[in-house]
Scaffold this motif. Structure first.
Motif, PDB file in Angstrom:
ATOM      1  N   TYR A  72      12.894 -11.662  -5.404  1.00 24.94           N
ATOM      2  CA  TYR A  72      11.590 -11.025  -5.622  1.00 24.94           C
ATOM      3  C   TYR A  72      11.229 -11.192  -7.083  1.00 24.94           C
ATOM      4  CZ  TYR A  72      12.117  -8.854  -1.058  1.00 24.94           C
ATOM      5  OH  TYR A  72      12.266  -8.645   0.278  1.00 24.94           O
ATOM      6  N   TRP A  74       8.152 -10.602 -10.210  1.00 27.08           N
ATOM      7  CA  TRP A  74       6.896 -10.061 -10.702  1.00 27.08           C
ATOM      8  C   TRP A  74       6.887 -10.178 -12.207  1.00 27.08           C
ATOM      9  CZ3 TRP A  74      10.579  -7.177  -8.314  1.00 27.08           C
ATOM     10  CH2 TRP A  74      11.203  -6.188  -9.044  1.00 27.08           C
ATOM     11  N   GLY A  97      11.022  -0.865  -0.368  1.00 28.12           N
ATOM     12  CA  GLY A  97      10.304  -1.921  -1.072  1.00 28.12           C
ATOM     13  C   GLY A  97      10.119  -3.220  -0.316  1.00 28.12           C
ATOM     14  N   LYS A 100       7.525  -2.760   2.528  1.00 28.17           N
ATOM     15  CA  LYS A 100       6.177  -2.532   2.004  1.00 28.17           C
ATOM     16  C   LYS A 100       5.592  -3.802   1.406  1.00 28.17           C
ATOM     17  CE  LYS A 100       5.897   2.340   0.862  1.00 28.17           C
ATOM     18  NZ  LYS A 100       5.707   3.300  -0.228  1.00 28.17           N
ATOM     19  N   LYS A 101       6.418  -4.556   0.678  1.00 27.22           N
ATOM     20  CA  LYS A 101       5.951  -5.794   0.046  1.00 27.22           C
ATOM     21  C   LYS A 101       5.573  -6.836   1.104  1.00 27.22           C
ATOM     22  CE  LYS A 101       7.297  -8.410  -4.038  1.00 27.22           C
ATOM     23  NZ  LYS A 101       6.251  -7.952  -4.911  1.00 27.22           N
ATOM     24  N   TYR A 104       2.256  -5.631   2.789  1.00 26.61           N
ATOM     25  CA  TYR A 104       1.138  -5.785   1.864  1.00 26.61           C
ATOM     26  C   TYR A 104       0.726  -7.255   1.750  1.00 26.61           C
ATOM     27  CZ  TYR A 104      -1.776  -4.836  -2.213  1.00 26.61           C
ATOM     28  OH  TYR A 104      -2.835  -4.703  -3.076  1.00 26.61           O
TER      29      TYR A 104
END
Length: 171
Positions: A72, A74, A97, A100-101, A104
Protein backbone atom coordinates in the motif's frame (compact mmCIF):
# COMPACT_ATOMS: atom_id res chain seq x y z
CA UNK A 1 -28.78 15.09 0.45
CA UNK A 2 -32.19 13.48 0.03
CA UNK A 3 -34.27 13.75 -3.10
CA UNK A 4 -37.98 12.88 -3.42
CA UNK A 5 -37.03 9.78 -5.39
CA UNK A 6 -34.80 8.58 -2.55
CA UNK A 7 -37.40 9.11 0.14
CA UNK A 8 -39.97 7.09 -1.82
CA UNK A 9 -37.70 4.09 -2.31
CA UNK A 10 -36.08 3.96 1.12
CA UNK A 11 -32.77 2.53 2.20
CA UNK A 12 -32.04 -0.98 3.42
CA UNK A 13 -29.44 -1.97 6.01
CA UNK A 14 -27.30 -4.97 4.98
CA UNK A 15 -25.17 -7.06 7.33
CA UNK A 16 -22.12 -8.74 5.79
CA UNK A 17 -19.81 -11.13 7.63
CA UNK A 18 -16.31 -10.81 6.14
CA UNK A 19 -14.80 -13.80 7.94
CA UNK A 20 -12.81 -15.95 5.45
CA UNK A 21 -14.13 -14.01 2.43
CA UNK A 22 -11.90 -12.84 -0.43
CA UNK A 23 -11.11 -9.11 -0.33
CA UNK A 24 -11.82 -8.18 -3.95
CA UNK A 25 -15.04 -10.16 -4.39
CA UNK A 26 -16.46 -8.88 -1.13
CA UNK A 27 -15.50 -5.26 -1.88
CA UNK A 28 -17.17 -5.47 -5.29
CA UNK A 29 -20.45 -6.77 -3.81
CA UNK A 30 -20.43 -4.13 -1.08
CA UNK A 31 -19.81 -1.30 -3.56
CA UNK A 32 -22.85 -2.44 -5.58
CA UNK A 33 -25.03 -2.35 -2.45
CA UNK A 34 -23.65 1.08 -1.45
CA UNK A 35 -24.62 2.47 -4.86
CA UNK A 36 -27.97 0.65 -5.05
CA UNK A 37 -27.20 -0.85 -8.45
CA UNK A 38 -29.21 -3.99 -7.73
CA UNK A 39 -32.45 -1.97 -7.54
CA UNK A 40 -34.65 -1.90 -10.65
CA UNK A 41 -35.01 1.89 -10.43
CA UNK A 42 -31.24 2.55 -10.33
CA UNK A 43 -29.92 5.59 -12.17
CA UNK A 44 -26.24 6.68 -12.07
CA UNK A 45 -27.12 10.25 -11.10
CA UNK A 46 -29.53 9.28 -8.28
CA UNK A 47 -28.40 8.51 -4.75
CA UNK A 48 -30.23 5.22 -4.14
CA UNK A 49 -27.57 3.36 -2.15
CA UNK A 50 -28.12 1.36 1.01
CA UNK A 51 -26.31 1.12 4.32
CA UNK A 52 -23.83 -1.73 4.70
CA UNK A 53 -22.51 -3.00 8.05
CA UNK A 54 -19.44 -5.24 7.73
CA UNK A 55 -18.32 -7.35 10.69
CA UNK A 56 -15.15 -9.43 11.19
CA UNK A 57 -13.16 -7.31 8.74
CA UNK A 58 -9.95 -8.32 10.51
CA UNK A 59 -10.38 -11.91 9.27
CA UNK A 60 -10.61 -11.18 5.54
CA UNK A 61 -8.50 -13.32 3.20
CA UNK A 62 -6.34 -12.64 0.16
CA UNK A 63 -5.55 -15.16 -2.55
CA UNK A 64 -2.09 -16.32 -3.51
CA UNK A 65 0.93 -14.63 -1.91
CA UNK A 66 -0.74 -11.24 -1.61
CA UNK A 67 -0.52 -11.32 2.21
CA UNK A 68 3.22 -10.78 1.92
CA UNK A 69 3.60 -9.27 -1.57
CA UNK A 70 0.82 -6.66 -1.67
CA UNK A 71 2.01 -3.11 -0.92
CA UNK A 72 0.00 0.00 0.00
CA UNK A 73 1.40 3.38 -1.05
CA UNK A 74 0.49 6.96 -0.24
CA UNK A 75 2.32 10.25 -0.44
CA UNK A 76 2.27 13.32 1.81
CA UNK A 77 3.05 15.63 -1.18
CA UNK A 78 6.28 16.66 0.49
CA UNK A 79 9.69 15.67 -0.92
CA UNK A 80 10.52 12.19 0.33
CA UNK A 81 6.99 11.75 1.71
CA UNK A 82 6.25 8.36 0.14
CA UNK A 83 4.94 5.85 2.68
CA UNK A 84 4.86 2.18 1.83
CA UNK A 85 3.43 -0.66 3.93
CA UNK A 86 2.91 -4.34 3.22
CA UNK A 87 -0.56 -5.80 3.60
CA UNK A 88 0.33 -7.48 6.90
CA UNK A 89 1.72 -4.25 8.41
CA UNK A 90 -1.23 -2.19 7.17
CA UNK A 91 -3.73 -4.74 8.52
CA UNK A 92 -1.94 -4.82 11.88
CA UNK A 93 -2.16 -1.03 12.29
CA UNK A 94 -5.60 -0.60 10.69
CA UNK A 95 -7.68 -3.83 10.77
CA UNK A 96 -10.46 -2.24 8.65
CA UNK A 97 -8.08 -0.41 6.31
CA UNK A 98 -7.62 -2.93 3.46
CA UNK A 99 -11.37 -3.48 3.06
CA UNK A 100 -12.21 0.23 3.24
CA UNK A 101 -9.47 1.08 0.74
CA UNK A 102 -10.67 -1.61 -1.69
CA UNK A 103 -14.31 -0.49 -1.46
CA UNK A 104 -13.39 3.18 -1.84
CA UNK A 105 -11.38 2.33 -4.97
CA UNK A 106 -14.36 0.51 -6.50
CA UNK A 107 -16.80 3.40 -6.10
CA UNK A 108 -17.14 5.78 -9.05
CA UNK A 109 -14.85 8.81 -9.04
CA UNK A 110 -17.53 11.52 -8.89
CA UNK A 111 -19.38 13.75 -6.41
CA UNK A 112 -21.42 10.85 -5.02
CA UNK A 113 -18.35 8.85 -3.98
CA UNK A 114 -18.11 10.32 -0.47
CA UNK A 115 -21.88 10.15 -0.02
CA UNK A 116 -21.95 6.45 -0.86
CA UNK A 117 -18.87 5.73 1.25
CA UNK A 118 -20.37 7.47 4.28
CA UNK A 119 -23.02 4.72 4.47
CA UNK A 120 -20.39 2.04 5.06
CA UNK A 121 -19.82 0.83 8.63
CA UNK A 122 -16.86 -1.53 9.10
CA UNK A 123 -16.04 -3.33 12.35
CA UNK A 124 -12.94 -5.44 12.99
CA UNK A 125 -14.82 -7.96 15.13
CA UNK A 126 -18.40 -9.26 15.35
CA UNK A 127 -19.83 -6.60 17.69
CA UNK A 128 -21.73 -3.66 16.23
CA UNK A 129 -24.40 -1.22 17.50
CA UNK A 130 -26.69 -1.44 14.44
CA UNK A 131 -28.53 -4.69 15.27
CA UNK A 132 -32.00 -3.12 15.27
CA UNK A 133 -31.47 -1.52 11.85
CA UNK A 134 -30.40 -4.64 9.94
CA UNK A 135 -32.92 -5.66 7.30
CA UNK A 136 -30.91 -8.14 5.22
CA UNK A 137 -28.41 -10.61 6.62
CA UNK A 138 -26.63 -12.43 3.80
CA UNK A 139 -25.44 -15.31 5.98
CA UNK A 140 -28.95 -16.08 7.25
CA UNK A 141 -30.48 -15.79 3.77
CA UNK A 142 -27.92 -18.20 2.32
CA UNK A 143 -28.50 -20.64 5.18
CA UNK A 144 -32.29 -20.51 4.74
CA UNK A 145 -31.95 -21.08 0.99
CA UNK A 146 -29.73 -24.11 1.62
CA UNK A 147 -32.22 -25.53 4.14
CA UNK A 148 -35.11 -25.10 1.71
CA UNK A 149 -33.14 -26.78 -1.04
CA UNK A 150 -32.27 -29.72 1.18
CA UNK A 151 -35.94 -30.06 2.21
CA UNK A 152 -36.96 -30.21 -1.44
CA UNK A 153 -34.36 -32.87 -2.17
CA UNK A 154 -35.37 -35.03 0.81
CA UNK A 155 -39.13 -34.55 0.58
CA UNK A 156 -41.25 -37.74 0.79
CA UNK A 157 -42.87 -37.16 -2.61
CA UNK A 158 -39.53 -37.53 -4.35
CA UNK A 159 -38.42 -40.52 -2.31
CA UNK A 160 -41.71 -42.42 -2.99
CA UNK A 161 -41.28 -42.03 -6.73
CA UNK A 162 -37.97 -43.82 -6.64
CA UNK A 163 -38.85 -46.44 -4.06
CA UNK A 164 -37.99 -49.98 -5.04
CA UNK A 165 -40.41 -52.65 -3.88
CA UNK A 166 -39.29 -56.12 -2.97
CA UNK A 167 -42.30 -57.75 -4.69
CA UNK A 168 -42.27 -58.19 -8.44
CA UNK A 169 -44.91 -56.18 -10.27
CA UNK A 170 -45.97 -59.02 -12.70
CA UNK A 171 -48.08 -60.94 -10.16
Amino acid sequence: MSSPATSLRGRVWHLVDARDRTLGNLAQRISIALRGKYKPTWNPSDDLGDYVVVINARHIKLTGKKDTDKQYFWHSRWPGGLTQLSHDEFKENHPNGPLKKAIYGMLPKNNLRKVHFSRLRVFAEGDHPYGQNIFRDYQKEALQAAIQLSKKLTSPSLSNDFEVSSKPSYQ
